[in-house]
Design a protein around this motif. Structure first.
Motif, PDB file in Angstrom:
ATOM      1  N   ASP A 197       0.822  -1.205   0.000  1.00  0.00           N
ATOM      2  CA  ASP A 197       0.000   0.000   0.000  1.00  0.00           C
ATOM      3  C   ASP A 197       0.862   1.264   0.000  1.00  0.00           C
ATOM      4  O   ASP A 197       0.351   2.369   0.025  1.00  0.00           O
ATOM      5  N   GLY A 198       2.182   1.106  -0.024  1.00  0.00           N
ATOM      6  CA  GLY A 198       3.075   2.253  -0.094  1.00  0.00           C
ATOM      7  C   GLY A 198       3.400   2.661  -1.510  1.00  0.00           C
ATOM      8  O   GLY A 198       4.213   3.540  -1.723  1.00  0.00           O
ATOM      9  N   VAL A 199       2.803   2.016  -2.477  1.00  0.00           N
ATOM     10  CA  VAL A 199       3.039   2.359  -3.874  1.00  0.00           C
ATOM     11  C   VAL A 199       1.706   2.502  -4.570  1.00  0.00           C
ATOM     12  O   VAL A 199       0.691   1.974  -4.129  1.00  0.00           O
ATOM     13  N   GLU A 200       1.710   3.249  -5.646  1.00  0.00           N
ATOM     14  CA  GLU A 200       0.518   3.338  -6.477  1.00  0.00           C
ATOM     15  C   GLU A 200       0.865   2.783  -7.846  1.00  0.00           C
ATOM     16  O   GLU A 200       1.952   2.986  -8.354  1.00  0.00           O
ATOM     17  N   VAL A 214       5.312  -0.018 -10.800  1.00  0.00           N
ATOM     18  CA  VAL A 214       4.723   0.757  -9.713  1.00  0.00           C
ATOM     19  C   VAL A 214       5.483   2.068  -9.581  1.00  0.00           C
ATOM     20  O   VAL A 214       6.612   2.202 -10.047  1.00  0.00           O
ATOM     21  N   ARG A 215       4.831   3.028  -8.936  1.00  0.00           N
ATOM     22  CA  ARG A 215       5.464   4.327  -8.680  1.00  0.00           C
ATOM     23  C   ARG A 215       5.468   4.580  -7.188  1.00  0.00           C
ATOM     24  O   ARG A 215       4.424   4.524  -6.539  1.00  0.00           O
ATOM     25  N   LYS A 216       6.621   4.839  -6.629  1.00  0.00           N
ATOM     26  CA  LYS A 216       6.732   5.106  -5.196  1.00  0.00           C
ATOM     27  C   LYS A 216       6.243   6.527  -4.917  1.00  0.00           C
ATOM     28  O   LYS A 216       6.661   7.477  -5.568  1.00  0.00           O
ATOM     29  N   LYS A 217       5.362   6.668  -3.953  1.00  0.00           N
ATOM     30  CA  LYS A 217       4.653   7.932  -3.769  1.00  0.00           C
ATOM     31  C   LYS A 217       5.569   9.093  -3.398  1.00  0.00           C
ATOM     32  O   LYS A 217       5.432  10.193  -3.926  1.00  0.00           O
ATOM     33  N   ASP A 218       6.506   8.862  -2.483  1.00  0.00           N
ATOM     34  CA  ASP A 218       7.264  10.011  -1.982  1.00  0.00           C
ATOM     35  C   ASP A 218       8.310  10.507  -2.971  1.00  0.00           C
ATOM     36  O   ASP A 218       8.588  11.699  -3.037  1.00  0.00           O
ATOM     37  N   THR A 219       8.900   9.611  -3.761  1.00  0.00           N
ATOM     38  CA  THR A 219       9.929  10.029  -4.709  1.00  0.00           C
ATOM     39  C   THR A 219       9.435  10.088  -6.150  1.00  0.00           C
ATOM     40  O   THR A 219      10.100  10.672  -7.003  1.00  0.00           O
ATOM     41  N   GLN A 220       8.303   9.419  -6.426  1.00  0.00           N
ATOM     42  CA  GLN A 220       7.759   9.331  -7.782  1.00  0.00           C
ATOM     43  C   GLN A 220       8.641   8.500  -8.715  1.00  0.00           C
ATOM     44  O   GLN A 220       8.466   8.534  -9.931  1.00  0.00           O
ATOM     45  N   ARG A 222       9.908   5.066 -10.525  1.00  0.00           N
ATOM     46  CA  ARG A 222       9.207   3.880 -11.006  1.00  0.00           C
ATOM     47  C   ARG A 222      10.056   2.629 -10.790  1.00  0.00           C
ATOM     48  O   ARG A 222      11.264   2.647 -10.977  1.00  0.00           O
TER      49      ARG A 222
END
Length: 700
Positions: A197-200, A214-220, A222
């Protein structure tokens, strides 16, 4: 969040900050330091500000860009066309690559802005990684889709070596002239948790088995997330320990892991250029390009063998990054040996001993020979449509070298020695230095290879696809170690996905038709009969070649003469401003074969296609080919109008006799990004009058 500093160090950093200016002088800058004792993991923020004194070399620069140089952009609203002639940067950290276009300034002194994406965040898990900043200038005279951008220089630094500064600082370019001003900041992340749930999830048109981007939310940033099922796992801790020891410019690092009851999720930077052999598309690479890729793979194998890691070299594991360098990706360290898959064309000893425990360093050098042979000749040395036959050929078939074009002696020699059936005598049995010392690599600076100092001649564009293996592996029906791949354009825009994928069999059929090889066409046709669109595209290619035998073979094996309206992908239309339509849907590939036959003025082909059910009233769009010295006025029209415009009067009569209706309305393709062009009035009148006159003659 930040880290704790000693009072003495904090005072030193505060003093440096107070002495800094808002616009540092290129000749003097006193930044604070990023200290090598910082805690990990964390986030490194890299901000580009400006560059000065850039040049592609005086003569070369003037030749390529003469007439295009200008003072570009305004602070308020730089246009796309202005930005196109400014340099762009590619930031690379742990194989995560980000392209950033400059938006202001000149070609020699470009400027970036934070609000336009000039500040990029990278995830940091260790202090040993290198940050690389590449600067390029687009070649405005190169054809679209080519890779002729000019390298302006590069900056390489380790942000945590104890000597690298934080805050704004000027850095001299290597392999170029000028300097660039950047800022580095590091933030430690306390008690990081990295869970699903830490990735979108980012949107993809296609994914590989158990792989998703996936894209990591805090750093954007991939990542490719590969899931290894629990039933296939070996010791997770030992696999992770060995995997994290790998620190190499041509191997994708393991960034994060997450273990669940269903299996282990592995996160590696998303390699955006696609599989190496996808770009080959069953055709040859020239010797220099093949040597370049092979040298980078050799360096990666040397690292893996030093760590006692073997069996990674499979075609599905070899990708290209956005700059065109090789990157190896694999989850093999976490899999049981009983589950690990062999290469497509494994070494003879692997076939004899079986899959389990049979891989060795010598077997990897055999696979390297298979790769190099395919790159230089277009097909693997033991290719066969049936897997059992491949086994037999690996054991007994002599190595043959196609004579056109002839391979240099050094190439045939290294292939013969890499593909020696005796592992003890095989080149590489004594280590990687044996391979690197071969005459095929004469003149190669191996330290420069490791620095990624050689500029690739090809930079991948936008690719979405799954690598489809073909070989002796009993598990070859499943994609092996695959990563769905998406490339990006250097403008910073994320291209939209294209429709469909192309299978290896479809590629083979296209190659066979393109080279006029009737026997291969007959071999691949049965495998492609269920791919209606591919068969029709190949039929169109055969018509372009005006090869009656190939056209007959395709028609007799079920190739249809016409596309359906939904077959042709719509234009991507990324820069449509409402008035100018930018059609990038590859209209030539979806031009009906009957239209192609008329363009070529080949009456025999027209008769043959009509005999096999071609639509005599077929419509077409975006016919922009030059016919002789003239351009077609009916760029969107019907085939009988085209024949009349080109003056093919026998074809006009043939089409009319077969039911062509001159009273049908013009076809309209109602998709965003395409506007059917108006036919010039003079052309329209001449063609319609001629058709009506011919129709009356037939009625009489």
């Amino acid at each position: 969040m930040s880290w704790k500093l000693s009072k003495k160090l904090k005072a030193r950093l505060d003093l440096a900050a107070n002495q800094s200016t808002s616009a540092p002088n290129p000749a003097a800058s006193t930044p604070s330091l990023l200290i090598s004792t910082l805690k990990f993991p964390g986030i490194l923020t890299v901000t580009l500000h400006e560059a000065a004194g850039l040049s592609a070399g005086d003569d070369h620069y003037r030749e390529l860009f003469g007439g295009y140089e200008r003072n570009l952009g305004t602070p308020d609203r730089p246009s796309y066309h202005q930005q196109y002639y400014l340099p762009y940067a590619v930031l690379d950290y742990e194989r995560s690559q980000v392209s950033i276009p400059s938006i202001l300034g000149t070609t020699e002194s470009p400027q970036w802005r934070v609000e336009h994406g000039a500040a990029v965040k990278f995830d940091v898990s260790r202090a040993a990684a290198e940050l690389t900043v590449y600067l390029y200038l687009r070649n405005p005279k190169a054809a679209r889709g080519s890779s002729q951008d000019v390298s302006l220089g590069v900056v390489r630094l380790n942000p945590f070596d104890g000597a690298t500064g934080s805050g704004p600082q000027w850095l001299e370019l290597q392999d170029g002239t000028g300097r660039i001003r950047i800022s580095l900041e590091y933030t430690h992340v306390e008690n990081p948790t990295f869970e699903p749930d830490g990735v979108e999830f980012a949107r993809l048109s296609i994914t590989a088995k158990n792989v998703v981007m996936v894209r990591k939310k805090d750093t954007q940033r991939r990542y490719a997330r590969k899931t290894v099922p629990a039933a296939e796992l070996v010791s997770v801790s030992e696999g992770a320990r060995r995997r994290r020891r790998i620190n190499h410019p041509f191997i994708a690092p393991l960034a994060f892991t997450f273990e669940s009851p269903k299996g282990l999720q592995l996160y590696t930077p998303f390699i955006s250029g696609g599989h190496l052999f996808y770009h080959q598309r069953s055709q040859r690479f020239d010797v220099d390009r093949a040597r370049f890729y092979t040298a980078e793979v050799v360096c990666a194998l040397e690292c893996l063998h030093d760590l006692d890691i073997v069996g990674w070299l499979k075609p599905g594991n070899v990708l290209l990054d956005s700059l065109g360098h090789v990157v190896l990706c694999s989850s093999g360290l976490f899999r049981s040996q009983k589950i690990r898959r062999t290469p497509e064309y494994p070494a003879p000893e692997v076939l004899l001993e079986g899959i389990v425990g049979s891989q060795s360093c010598a077997a990897d050098w055999w696979t390297l020979g298979i790769f190099l042979y395919e790159m230089l000749t277009g097909l693997p040395p033991f290719y066969d449509d049936a897997s059992p036959n491949i086994r037999d050929k690996i054991h007994s078939q002599p190595i043959e070298f196609p004579g056109s074009p002839a391979l240099p002696p050094s190439a045939t020699d290294i292939l013969s020695k890499l593909l020696d059936r005796s592992p003890e005598k095989r080149l590489g049995a004594g280590g990687a230095e044996q391979v690197k010392g071969h005459a095929f690599f004469e003149g190669i600076d191996w330290q420069k290879v490791l620095r990624r100092g050689y500029e690739p001649t090809y930079k991948p564009g936008y690719f979405v696809g799954i690598f489809e293996p073909h070989g002796v592996d009993p598990l070859a029906e499943e994609p092996q170690e695959q990563f769905a791949t998406v490339g990006f354009s250097y403008t910073g825009e994320q291209p939209e996905s294209r429709c469909g994928t192309v299978s290896a069999t479809a590629d083979n059929l296209w190659w066979a038709v393109e080279h006029g090889d009737l026997d291969l066409v007959k071999t691949f046709l049965p495998k492609t009969t269920n791919d209606r669109v591919t068969a029709t595209r190949c039929l169109g290619l055969a018509v372009d070649l005006q090869n009656i035998a190939l056209v007959n073979a395709l028609l007799e094996n079920g190739a249809r003469c016409d596309f359906e309206d939904s077959d042709r992908p719509p234009p991507r239309n990324r820069r449509d401003n409402g008035c100018v339509f930018n059609d990038e849907s590859e209209p030539k590939e979806y031009m009906p074969p009957l239209v192609r036959a008329v363009v070529h003025g080949n009456l025999e082909l027209v008769e043959l296609l009509l005999k096999h059910g071609a639509d005599v009233n077929v419509g077409y769009h975006s016919l922009e080919w030059d016919i002789g010295s003239e351009t077609v006025g009916f760029s969107c029209g019907r085939v009988v109008q085209l024949a009349a415009e080109l003056g093919h009067f026998q074809m006009v009569r043939l089409l009319l006799e077969n039911g062509a209706d001159i009273h049908l309305r013009q076809p309209v393709w109602e998709v965003k990004g395409h506007a059917c062009a108006f036919v010039p009035r003079g052309v329209y009148q001449r063609v319609i009058a001629g058709l009506r006159h011919t129709t009356k003659g037939l009625v009489r």
